[in-house]
Write a protein that holds these residues in place. Structure first.
Motif, mmCIF file in Angstrom:
data_model
loop_
_atom_site.group_PDB
_atom_site.id
_atom_site.type_symbol
_atom_site.label_atom_id
_atom_site.label_comp_id
_atom_site.label_asym_id
_atom_site.label_seq_id
_atom_site.Cartn_x
_atom_site.Cartn_y
_atom_site.Cartn_z
ATOM 1 N N THR A 132 -11.501 -4.184 -24.610
ATOM 2 C CA THR A 132 -11.383 -2.663 -24.498
ATOM 3 C C THR A 132 -10.305 -2.130 -25.295
ATOM 4 O OG1 THR A 132 -10.291 -2.593 -22.433
ATOM 5 C CG2 THR A 132 -12.899 -2.625 -22.349
ATOM 6 N N GLY A 159 -20.246 2.650 -20.255
ATOM 7 C CA GLY A 159 -19.978 1.445 -20.163
ATOM 8 C C GLY A 159 -20.896 0.677 -19.501
ATOM 9 N N ALA A 215 -13.430 -7.970 -19.847
ATOM 10 C CA ALA A 215 -14.459 -7.195 -19.591
ATOM 11 C C ALA A 215 -15.415 -7.573 -18.400
ATOM 12 C CB ALA A 215 -15.119 -6.964 -21.016
ATOM 13 N N VAL A 229 -15.048 0.769 -16.959
ATOM 14 C CA VAL A 229 -14.539 -0.370 -17.434
ATOM 15 C C VAL A 229 -12.824 -0.457 -17.467
ATOM 16 C CG1 VAL A 229 -14.611 -2.201 -19.309
ATOM 17 C CG2 VAL A 229 -16.465 -0.505 -18.984
ATOM 18 N N THR A 271 -17.590 -3.573 -15.655
ATOM 19 C CA THR A 271 -16.015 -3.711 -15.566
ATOM 20 C C THR A 271 -15.363 -4.928 -15.322
ATOM 21 O OG1 THR A 271 -14.449 -2.379 -14.152
ATOM 22 C CG2 THR A 271 -16.445 -3.495 -13.090
ATOM 23 N N SER A 272 -14.122 -4.857 -15.275
ATOM 24 C CA SER A 272 -13.170 -5.979 -15.093
ATOM 25 C C SER A 272 -13.602 -6.866 -14.250
ATOM 26 C CB SER A 272 -11.859 -5.542 -15.402
ATOM 27 O OG SER A 272 -11.538 -5.097 -14.167
ATOM 28 N N ARG A 313 -11.135 3.340 -23.484
ATOM 29 C CA ARG A 313 -11.433 2.675 -22.190
ATOM 30 C C ARG A 313 -11.664 3.561 -21.125
ATOM 31 N NH1 ARG A 313 -6.552 0.964 -22.044
ATOM 32 N NH2 ARG A 313 -7.088 -0.987 -23.352
ATOM 33 N N THR A 319 -8.127 -8.288 -23.383
ATOM 34 C CA THR A 319 -9.339 -7.378 -22.975
ATOM 35 C C THR A 319 -9.898 -6.848 -24.504
ATOM 36 O OG1 THR A 319 -9.975 -5.360 -22.365
ATOM 37 C CG2 THR A 319 -7.634 -5.421 -23.027
ATOM 38 N N TRP A 351 -16.645 -9.875 -29.226
ATOM 39 C CA TRP A 351 -16.932 -8.725 -28.561
ATOM 40 C C TRP A 351 -17.574 -7.617 -29.442
ATOM 41 C CZ3 TRP A 351 -18.152 -8.258 -23.433
ATOM 42 C CH2 TRP A 351 -17.763 -8.965 -22.518
ATOM 43 N N ASP A 374 -10.338 -2.368 -17.600
ATOM 44 C CA ASP A 374 -10.096 -3.576 -18.031
ATOM 45 C C ASP A 374 -8.468 -3.529 -18.811
ATOM 46 O OD1 ASP A 374 -10.633 -6.088 -18.097
ATOM 47 O OD2 ASP A 374 -11.182 -5.987 -20.069
ATOM 48 N N TYR A 384 -15.940 -1.842 -28.615
ATOM 49 C CA TYR A 384 -15.020 -3.179 -28.188
ATOM 50 C C TYR A 384 -14.534 -4.132 -29.473
ATOM 51 C CZ TYR A 384 -16.502 -3.057 -23.364
ATOM 52 O OH TYR A 384 -16.270 -2.608 -22.008
#
Length: 433
Positions: A350, A20, A29, A359, A23-24, A355, A348, A299, A361, A319
């Motif tokens: 993800t 990944g 994302a 990440v 991260t959120s 996930r 999101t 994404w 998210d 994604y």
């Protein structure tokens, strides 16, 4: 045990490392949308259709037909909170029964607070032709997991920094209709780390770090139409294909894995999402303006991370494309004082079973309010507060150290993102000259 190829193990292990890129944060994302304090105050609900330098990131046509100069500056303090909880993650070492991964069951607030500056300037060369420059950091964050965290094999320290320079030219075809185009020069610096299990559970973990940086290009197009009380804006911002020059460094592995310790020079490629923006503003009364915006994010461009020679590994990310919906309002309390508010729903990219803890998210709601106050005819100040509530989500991406090698070590991840939320405080200033 037979000797294991160092290069093969580097390639196999890095699949965990690059699992990944980020991260959120506030937006989905690893995208940060805090590129305007004015926009933050109404939950980014009218930026594609609004005018001035503050909307340059969303629509390069926003400066078409302006007069004089316009400057917008802002800074946002992003304060995320949440727990990444282990529900029973296990590790399967070669020739051994599945065993608990061990470590701390909960990782509290692994996403660091962040300070995000942004700014834009625009100037009218003629009554129809304007130029501008937006300076933003649309993909930036830092996250830390302790060496004793249950998530250590997925993520340790991750740091991503971007700088996006968007020089822009806009032209008013008619007093009502403007078009604009921008070039996006984007710099990325990334550091991703995670721990690696030795083959014996009695040995301490090893560690691996990927570092890289590089400049790459994208572009933005937009148009705006203003008639009576209605303003409409449409824009498209391209995906940027990034190639980072860097290295992978491994240390602390023992026994048949010891040959993997060391450093290799390599490259990493990934793509940021494209985004298509449709915004509308409606001046309902002399004081009240209603705002709406829909954004489609591409994404799916972040489908893999490609690691170059000598590793030559493609890391799947899978994604999915997403939507963002926002509605808000601007209300003129006085000629020099405006209050704003808005709500945004952001999905999101993800997906369940893909996930991981790097990440963590989820879908979120963004509740916003803000204000602008002009102290003189040209100078004013802006402020905004955003509260973002994240939905609880699974962390369940199956991963493996040394994947595809004779010592492949699966980590069957079973965790949850819980009680996640963020508070964002933004302040800024605007100047017309």
């Amino acid at each position: 045990m037979t000797k294991i190829s160092t290069r093969a193990l580097f390639a196999a292990t890095v699949s965990v490392l690059a699992g990944g890129i980020a991260t959120s944060a506030n937006a989905a994302a690893f995208y940060l949308q805090e590129q305007s304090v004015r926009g933050a105050g109404r939950a980014f609900s009218g930026e594609g259709a609004d005018q001035g330098a503050a909307s340059l990131w969303w629509n390069p046509a926003s400066i078409g037909g302006m007069t004089g100069g316009d400057v917008s500056l802002g800074v946002s303090e992003i304060m995320p909170r949440g727990d990444v909880h282990n529900n029973g993650t296990v590790i399967v070492r070669p020739g051994q029964a599945p065993a608990p991964v061990g470590g701390d069951t909960d990782s509290h607030n692994p996403i660091n607070n962040g300070t995000l500056p942004s700014g834009a300037i625009a100037y009218a060369l003629t009554p129809r032709l304007s130029i501008g420059l937006a300076v933003t950091s649309p993909f930036s964050f830092t996250t830390n997991y302790a060496a004793t965290s249950w998530a250590r094999y997925t993520a340790d320290k991750t740091q991503l920094r971007t700088i996006d320079l968007q020089p822009t030219v806009a032209f008013a075809i008619t007093p009502e209709w403007s078009v604009g185009v921008g070039a996006n020069a984007e710099y990325v610096r990334a550091i991703l780390g995670n721990y690696l299990p030795n083959l014996s559970p009695l040995l301490p973990d090893g560690h691996q770090t990927l570092k890289g940086n590089g400049w790459d290009w994208g572009w933005s197009l937009g148009t705006q139409f203003h008639t009576g009380p209605v303003s409409i804006g449409l824009s498209y911002k391209s995906s940027v294909k990034h190639t980072l020059d860097g290295s992978v460094t491994t240390a602390g592995l023992a026994g048949p894995l010891a040959g993997q310790n060391g450093s290799l020079t390599t490259t990493a490629q990934f793509r940021t999402p494209w985004q298509a923006v449709a915004g509308i503003r409606f001046k309902a009364t002399d004081k009240l303006t209603l705002d709406g915006q829909i954004v489609r994010f591409g994404w799916n461009k972040f489908g893999t991370i490609q690691l170059g020679a000598p590793l030559n590994v493609a890391i799947p990310e899978n994604y999915g494309n997403t939507w963002s919906y926002a509605g808000g309002l601007d209300y003129a309390i006085a000629p020099n004082w405006t209050w704003r508010a808005g709500i945004q729903r952001d999905e999101t990219p993800t997906r369940d079973t893909h996930r991981d803890a790097r990440v963590p998210d989820s879908d979120r709601w963004n509740f916003a309010t803000g204000t602008s106050f002009d102290v003189t005819k040209g100078l004013g100040f802006d402020a905004a507060v955003n509260y973002i509530k994240f939905k609880d989500s699974s962390i369940d991406r199956l991963t493996a150290a040394y994947a595809g090698s004779p010592v492949q070590t699966p980590i069957v991840v079973n965790g949850t993102l819980q009680n996640a939320h963020a508070l964002v405080l933004s302040v800024g200033a605007h100047l017309k000259f």
